[in-house]
Design a protein around this motif. Structure first.
Motif, PDB file in Angstrom:
ATOM      1  N   UNK A  44     -12.678  -2.385   8.978  1.00  0.00           N
ATOM      2  CA  UNK A  44     -11.479  -3.211   8.831  1.00  0.00           C
ATOM      3  C   UNK A  44     -10.186  -2.423   9.017  1.00  0.00           C
ATOM      4  N   UNK A  45     -10.300  -1.098   9.019  1.00  0.00           N
ATOM      5  CA  UNK A  45      -9.096  -0.270   9.052  1.00  0.00           C
ATOM      6  C   UNK A  45      -9.055   0.625  10.288  1.00  0.00           C
ATOM      7  N   UNK A  46      -7.839   1.030  10.646  1.00  0.00           N
ATOM      8  CA  UNK A  46      -7.659   1.938  11.780  1.00  0.00           C
ATOM      9  C   UNK A  46      -8.142   3.335  11.401  1.00  0.00           C
ATOM     10  N   UNK A  47      -8.220   4.212  12.391  1.00  0.00           N
ATOM     11  CA  UNK A  47      -8.655   5.589  12.123  1.00  0.00           C
ATOM     12  C   UNK A  47      -7.716   6.268  11.128  1.00  0.00           C
ATOM     13  N   UNK A  48      -6.393   6.085  11.310  1.00  0.00           N
ATOM     14  CA  UNK A  48      -5.421   6.693  10.400  1.00  0.00           C
ATOM     15  C   UNK A  48      -5.556   6.115   9.000  1.00  0.00           C
ATOM     16  N   UNK A  49      -5.758   4.804   8.906  1.00  0.00           N
ATOM     17  CA  UNK A  49      -5.918   4.181   7.595  1.00  0.00           C
ATOM     18  C   UNK A  49      -7.178   4.701   6.895  1.00  0.00           C
ATOM     19  N   UNK A  50      -8.249   4.917   7.659  1.00  0.00           N
ATOM     20  CA  UNK A  50      -9.471   5.476   7.085  1.00  0.00           C
ATOM     21  C   UNK A  50      -9.251   6.881   6.563  1.00  0.00           C
ATOM     22  N   UNK A  51      -8.440   7.679   7.270  1.00  0.00           N
ATOM     23  CA  UNK A  51      -8.114   9.028   6.803  1.00  0.00           C
ATOM     24  C   UNK A  51      -7.377   8.963   5.471  1.00  0.00           C
ATOM     25  N   UNK A  52      -6.409   8.049   5.397  1.00  0.00           N
ATOM     26  CA  UNK A  52      -5.618   7.908   4.175  1.00  0.00           C
ATOM     27  C   UNK A  52      -6.482   7.411   3.021  1.00  0.00           C
ATOM     28  N   UNK A  53      -7.369   6.471   3.309  1.00  0.00           N
ATOM     29  CA  UNK A  53      -8.278   5.959   2.280  1.00  0.00           C
ATOM     30  C   UNK A  53      -9.143   7.087   1.726  1.00  0.00           C
ATOM     31  N   UNK A  54      -9.637   7.952   2.611  1.00  0.00           N
ATOM     32  CA  UNK A  54     -10.471   9.066   2.170  1.00  0.00           C
ATOM     33  C   UNK A  54      -9.713   9.972   1.212  1.00  0.00           C
ATOM     34  N   UNK A  55      -8.448  10.285   1.547  1.00  0.00           N
ATOM     35  CA  UNK A  55      -7.641  11.130   0.658  1.00  0.00           C
ATOM     36  C   UNK A  55      -7.333  10.417  -0.652  1.00  0.00           C
ATOM     37  N   UNK A  56      -7.078   9.102  -0.596  1.00  0.00           N
ATOM     38  CA  UNK A  56      -6.816   8.337  -1.816  1.00  0.00           C
ATOM     39  C   UNK A  56      -8.033   8.384  -2.746  1.00  0.00           C
ATOM     40  N   UNK A  57      -9.217   8.268  -2.159  1.00  0.00           N
ATOM     41  CA  UNK A  57     -10.446   8.292  -2.951  1.00  0.00           C
ATOM     42  C   UNK A  57     -10.682   9.655  -3.595  1.00  0.00           C
ATOM     43  N   UNK A  58     -10.082  10.705  -3.011  1.00  0.00           N
ATOM     44  CA  UNK A  58     -10.204  12.043  -3.584  1.00  0.00           C
ATOM     45  C   UNK A  58      -9.132  12.306  -4.637  1.00  0.00           C
ATOM     46  N   UNK A  59      -8.219  11.324  -4.818  1.00  0.00           N
ATOM     47  CA  UNK A  59      -7.184  11.476  -5.832  1.00  0.00           C
ATOM     48  C   UNK A  59      -5.904  12.115  -5.340  1.00  0.00           C
ATOM     49  N   UNK A  60      -5.722  12.215  -4.023  1.00  0.00           N
ATOM     50  CA  UNK A  60      -4.531  12.847  -3.462  1.00  0.00           C
ATOM     51  C   UNK A  60      -3.294  11.977  -3.638  1.00  0.00           C
ATOM     52  N   UNK A  61      -2.146  12.607  -3.838  1.00  0.00           N
ATOM     53  CA  UNK A  61      -0.873  11.893  -3.928  1.00  0.00           C
ATOM     54  C   UNK A  61      -0.346  11.595  -2.532  1.00  0.00           C
ATOM     55  N   UNK A  62       0.693  10.739  -2.464  1.00  0.00           N
ATOM     56  CA  UNK A  62       1.306  10.420  -1.167  1.00  0.00           C
ATOM     57  C   UNK A  62       1.786  11.692  -0.479  1.00  0.00           C
ATOM     58  N   UNK A  63       2.397  12.590  -1.257  1.00  0.00           N
ATOM     59  CA  UNK A  63       2.944  13.819  -0.675  1.00  0.00           C
ATOM     60  C   UNK A  63       1.839  14.711  -0.115  1.00  0.00           C
ATOM     61  N   UNK A  64       0.755  14.842  -0.865  1.00  0.00           N
ATOM     62  CA  UNK A  64      -0.368  15.667  -0.398  1.00  0.00           C
ATOM     63  C   UNK A  64      -0.943  15.083   0.888  1.00  0.00           C
ATOM     64  N   UNK A  65      -1.117  13.753   0.908  1.00  0.00           N
ATOM     65  CA  UNK A  65      -1.654  13.103   2.106  1.00  0.00           C
ATOM     66  C   UNK A  65      -0.714  13.319   3.290  1.00  0.00           C
ATOM     67  N   UNK A  66       0.580  13.189   3.050  1.00  0.00           N
ATOM     68  CA  UNK A  66       1.569  13.391   4.115  1.00  0.00           C
ATOM     69  C   UNK A  66       1.495  14.803   4.665  1.00  0.00           C
ATOM     70  N   UNK A  67       1.366  15.778   3.773  1.00  0.00           N
ATOM     71  CA  UNK A  67       1.263  17.186   4.198  1.00  0.00           C
ATOM     72  C   UNK A  67      -0.009  17.424   5.002  1.00  0.00           C
ATOM     73  N   UNK A  68      -1.106  16.836   4.556  1.00  0.00           N
ATOM     74  CA  UNK A  68      -2.383  17.024   5.245  1.00  0.00           C
ATOM     75  C   UNK A  68      -2.358  16.419   6.649  1.00  0.00           C
ATOM     76  N   UNK A  69      -1.696  15.277   6.778  1.00  0.00           N
ATOM     77  CA  UNK A  69      -1.687  14.560   8.054  1.00  0.00           C
ATOM     78  C   UNK A  69      -0.438  14.845   8.892  1.00  0.00           C
ATOM     79  N   UNK A  70       0.426  15.736   8.377  1.00  0.00           N
ATOM     80  CA  UNK A  70       1.637  16.164   9.089  1.00  0.00           C
ATOM     81  C   UNK A  70       2.564  14.991   9.436  1.00  0.00           C
ATOM     82  N   UNK A  71       2.761  14.115   8.451  1.00  0.00           N
ATOM     83  CA  UNK A  71       3.694  12.991   8.599  1.00  0.00           C
ATOM     84  C   UNK A  71       4.558  12.920   7.344  1.00  0.00           C
ATOM     85  N   UNK A  72       5.501  11.985   7.322  1.00  0.00           N
ATOM     86  CA  UNK A  72       6.381  11.827   6.161  1.00  0.00           C
ATOM     87  C   UNK A  72       5.714  10.944   5.109  1.00  0.00           C
ATOM     88  N   UNK A  73       6.215  11.044   3.883  1.00  0.00           N
ATOM     89  CA  UNK A  73       5.671  10.206   2.805  1.00  0.00           C
ATOM     90  C   UNK A  73       5.962   8.722   3.069  1.00  0.00           C
TER      91      UNK A  73
END
Length: 207
Positions: A148-177
């Motif tokens: 149901x989700x795009x590749x980028x959304x799946x990446x973000x979901x994976x980080x969310x499931x690991x307990x990552x914050x918005x900032x951590x996810x942004x840093x990992x994916x090299x984008x803004x919060x």
């Protein structure tokens, strides 16, 4: 790669490890340590005269990364094998290292046995990874993917499931919060939820 003694150089800005490398190679019969350098610039100055078979290269240097400089060594000799070493085991860094031409990746601290096994793996098999890196690569490739989700959304979901914050996810994916927030709002919309806890609960219901 030649079947006789292989020439090695080490490029590591941690000078405290230089003596250890020298000690390790005193006991290696199939490998000859030709130089230990604290900077990539110094290594490149003597590179053409040594023409090493294998380079042990630290991932992180001040103001640059060893990963980006792999191409400089390959430019002078495309057959040279490069073993990256680092205290970091971040999957994105590992992926970039191999994408840029690395032949192996070891996490610090190193010991004589681990280093020798890695060098033998590169000599006979062409590649080497420490067990913790293998497990990390496998776990990332086994990451759940939701149709149901795009590749980028799946990446973000994976980080969310690991307990990552918005900032951590942004840093990992090299984008803004704000970009992460935009994607998360779309994820919430698709799930018909209003919070992270609701999203995680609903995701657990998916196969």
């Amino acid at each position: 790669m030649r079947s006789n003694v292989l020439k090695i150089i080490v490029v590591d800005n941690n000078t405290l490890l230089h003596e250890k490398y020298n000690t390790y190679f005193e006991n290696y019969k199939d490998f000859s340590l030709e130089g230990v350098y604290c900077s990539i610039e110094n290594a490149l100055m003597e590179y053409a005269s040594i023409l090493p078979d294998i380079i042990i290269l630290e991932v992180c240097f001040p103001f640059l990364t060893g990963i980006r400089e792999i191409r400089l060594f390959h430019k002078n000799n495309r057959h040279v094998k490069i073993l990256m070493v680092s205290g970091k085991s971040d999957f994105d860094i590992i992926k970039k290292a191999f994408k840029n031409g690395a032949n192996g990746y070891l996490t610090k601290p190193l010991c004589e046995i681990r280093l020798l096994r890695a060098l033998n793996s590169i000599k006979y098999e062409g590649a080497a990874m420490s067990s913790d890196i293998v497990h990390k690569v496998i776990s990332n490739f086994q990451m759940k993917s939701y149709n149901s989700f795009s590749e980028r959304e799946n990446q973000i979901i994976d980080y969310l499931c690991r307990g990552a914050t918005y900032k951590i996810i942004a840093d990992k994916l090299f984008v803004t919060t704000s970009t992460i927030n935009f994607h998360i709002q779309n994820i919430y919309l698709k799930l018909n939820v209003n919070s992270k806890s609701e999203a995680l609960t609903k995701l657990q219901e998916f196969e």
